[in-house]
Design an enzyme around this catalytic site. Sequence first.
Site, short mmCIF file in Angstrom:
data_model
loop_
_atom_site.label_atom_id
_atom_site.label_comp_id
_atom_site.label_asym_id
_atom_site.label_seq_id
_atom_site.Cartn_x
_atom_site.Cartn_y
_atom_site.Cartn_z
CE LYS A 248 -3.92 -2.46 2.18
NZ LYS A 248 -5.40 -1.90 1.43
CB SER B 108 2.74 2.07 12.30
OG SER B 108 4.39 1.11 12.74
#
Length: 280
Positions: free
Chosen positions: A78, A138
């Site tokens: 991503k 995260s």
Amino acid sequence: MTDLPDPPHARALDRDTALCVSLAARPSNHGTRFHNYLYNALGLNYVYKSFAPRDLAAAVEGIRGLPIRGAAVSMPYKEAVIDLVDVMEPSAAAIESVNTIVNDDGVLRAYNTDYQAVADLLEGSGFDRAWPVAVAGSGGMAKAVVAALRDTGFGDVTVVARNTSTGTDLAGRYGFAYRPVLNDDDRPGLLVNATPIGMAGDAAESAPFPDTVMDAALAGFDVVAMPPDTPLVRRLRAADKPVISGDAVIAGQAALQFVLYTGVTPPPELVRAASEYARS
């Protein structure tokens, strides 16, 4: 499970058939079944196929060169695709994470439909906004989750990540707290897993939070879609606590992707049928 429309029949492909793909480290059949179900149900000349790219940069350039209409992007790509696209649309730029690429005549535009899917689920959850929230992770999905939590009214959020650099950066961006790990005596009300933990589908697999923390939690949210029955989901459901599982996330974000690829908004009942078919 409700009665489903007949499964899609094989279609004849031709030179005008538009191809959409997914890029994932561990491809599943969910997106393939979901999108192809809708293409067939709506009579669209599209086909969808999942891939595990050996070379991410070459794969993204192939989207431009073939041309492929669009691509879903899953963990762990991503953030890695950001430097490979041409335009970061606001949904992706705001959280620096991409889960959708749309090819507009050779211009690769990046979006993030994860954020909207998570926000929609939180809005309809009934979870108390005053609950302390712990988010494991995260990376790209965690960015979407933390932004959605902030934008849906959760103010007491802790990012829990072993990567101090990315963890403190994500928490600091929204004025939230950071912890490398939770202790056994920590007591968040809502636990959110935004890591790949749980994807292995192993009943003995470790959970993203200590057992005592999960036992004390009031609710959970796991973004892992395959399998949806992760260690976090299993433990909280066994205690009759409300849980949002990753299959709801993947259905919501996939429906938004479908609109970006095709320009067609499927009716909600057809989205539900496609999601059930994809999971069956």
